[in-house]
Write a protein that holds these residues in place. Sequence first.
Motif, short mmCIF file in Angstrom:
data_model
loop_
_atom_site.label_atom_id
_atom_site.label_comp_id
_atom_site.label_asym_id
_atom_site.label_seq_id
_atom_site.Cartn_x
_atom_site.Cartn_y
_atom_site.Cartn_z
N ALA A 66 1.24 -1.24 -0.42
CA ALA A 66 0.15 -0.14 -0.06
C ALA A 66 0.78 0.84 -0.35
O ALA A 66 1.68 1.41 0.67
CB ALA A 66 -0.54 0.23 1.20
N VAL A 67 0.46 2.22 -0.50
CA VAL A 67 1.62 3.23 -0.82
C VAL A 67 0.68 4.47 0.10
O VAL A 67 1.07 5.58 -0.21
CB VAL A 67 1.71 4.17 -2.10
N GLU A 68 -0.58 4.57 0.56
CA GLU A 68 -1.53 5.25 1.18
C GLU A 68 -2.61 4.52 2.10
O GLU A 68 -3.14 3.48 1.40
CB GLU A 68 -2.19 6.25 0.37
N PRO A 69 -3.15 4.87 2.82
CA PRO A 69 -3.85 4.24 3.92
C PRO A 69 -5.26 3.74 3.25
O PRO A 69 -6.18 4.69 2.64
CB PRO A 69 -3.94 4.47 4.97
N ALA A 70 -5.79 2.92 2.88
CA ALA A 70 -6.84 2.09 2.45
C ALA A 70 -8.07 2.18 3.61
O ALA A 70 -7.42 1.48 4.55
CB ALA A 70 -6.87 1.21 1.75
N GLN A 71 -9.17 3.41 2.72
CA GLN A 71 -9.76 3.23 3.81
C GLN A 71 -11.03 1.82 3.93
O GLN A 71 -11.91 1.70 2.67
CB GLN A 71 -10.77 4.04 4.22
N ASP A 77 -20.08 4.21 0.00
CA ASP A 77 -20.30 3.35 -1.30
C ASP A 77 -19.14 3.72 -1.84
O ASP A 77 -19.03 2.27 -3.54
CB ASP A 77 -21.29 4.83 -2.01
N ARG A 78 -17.67 4.49 -1.60
CA ARG A 78 -16.52 3.93 -2.49
C ARG A 78 -15.95 4.20 -1.53
O ARG A 78 -15.28 4.45 -0.51
CB ARG A 78 -17.04 5.03 -3.35
N LYS A 79 -14.65 3.29 -2.40
CA LYS A 79 -13.30 3.28 -1.65
C LYS A 79 -12.11 3.18 -2.31
O LYS A 79 -12.49 2.53 -3.39
CB LYS A 79 -13.22 1.61 -0.50
N THR A 80 -11.44 3.18 -2.38
CA THR A 80 -10.37 3.26 -3.17
C THR A 80 -9.05 2.46 -2.42
O THR A 80 -8.59 2.86 -1.26
CB THR A 80 -10.19 5.17 -3.75
N ILE A 81 -8.33 1.23 -3.39
CA ILE A 81 -7.25 0.71 -2.58
C ILE A 81 -5.80 1.43 -3.96
O ILE A 81 -6.43 1.00 -5.11
CB ILE A 81 -7.57 -0.53 -2.49
N ARG A 82 -4.73 1.65 -3.26
CA ARG A 82 -4.07 1.30 -4.66
C ARG A 82 -2.29 1.26 -3.77
O ARG A 82 -1.69 1.20 -2.34
CB ARG A 82 -3.75 3.52 -3.98
N VAL A 83 -2.05 0.23 -4.43
CA VAL A 83 -0.67 -0.18 -3.59
C VAL A 83 0.46 0.06 -4.70
O VAL A 83 -0.25 0.16 -6.02
CB VAL A 83 -0.87 -1.56 -4.07
N VAL A 84 2.16 -0.05 -4.83
CA VAL A 84 3.07 -0.48 -6.01
C VAL A 84 2.70 -2.17 -5.71
O VAL A 84 3.41 -2.40 -5.17
CB VAL A 84 3.86 0.42 -5.07
N ALA A 85 3.14 -2.06 -7.18
CA ALA A 85 2.74 -3.80 -7.32
C ALA A 85 4.38 -3.43 -8.39
O ALA A 85 4.74 -2.58 -8.86
CB ALA A 85 2.08 -4.10 -8.20
N GLY A 86 5.04 -4.80 -8.80
CA GLY A 86 5.91 -5.12 -9.45
C GLY A 86 5.90 -5.52 -10.93
O GLY A 86 4.70 -6.50 -11.52
N GLY A 87 6.51 -5.30 -11.98
CA GLY A 87 5.69 -5.51 -12.91
C GLY A 87 6.73 -5.69 -14.00
O GLY A 87 8.30 -5.12 -13.88
N GLY A 88 6.46 -6.41 -15.08
CA GLY A 88 7.68 -6.37 -16.14
C GLY A 88 8.79 -7.34 -16.33
O GLY A 88 9.00 -7.64 -15.29
#
Length: 140
Positions: A66-71, A77-88
């Motif tokens: 997680a890069v920002e706290p997920a609530q 009615d809406r929730k945002t979840i954000r992470v930094v994943a590895g790709g490529g």
Amino acid sequence: MDRSEDEILAGELAALGAVAGGGGRLTGRAAKPMKKNVHEIELVIPVPFDDAVKRAADVLGGAGRAVEPAQIEPGGDRKTIRVVAGGGFGGMNPVVVTALVTRDRENSTAVRLRAAAKEGLIKQRAGEKTAVRLAALLSG
């Protein structure tokens, strides 16, 4: 604090550059003008909202940090979840993945999944491939 995808990606690439002995600061500045590979997928998951939020948090949490706290507490009615994943190649390209989970109907939930990664000289389509992979996990 809500940082932009570009700021997060520049910081992640700078950190990789510092670990690799590249100084870090130059890498972060160089990342800002790089093209971004972005892919968005819209899903409808046939589960109630709170269950869909938990599923999205579990899937994204398993893919990255997680890069920002997920609530993710019940309610709303809406929730945002954000992470930094590895790709490529070798999972070394940072990908910012954002899931916007929205209450749809009683037993279904809409999810907009967005994945963004910087592209260097070799196009890896890390954003697109990460979005497709995580959408499959969310749908399953």
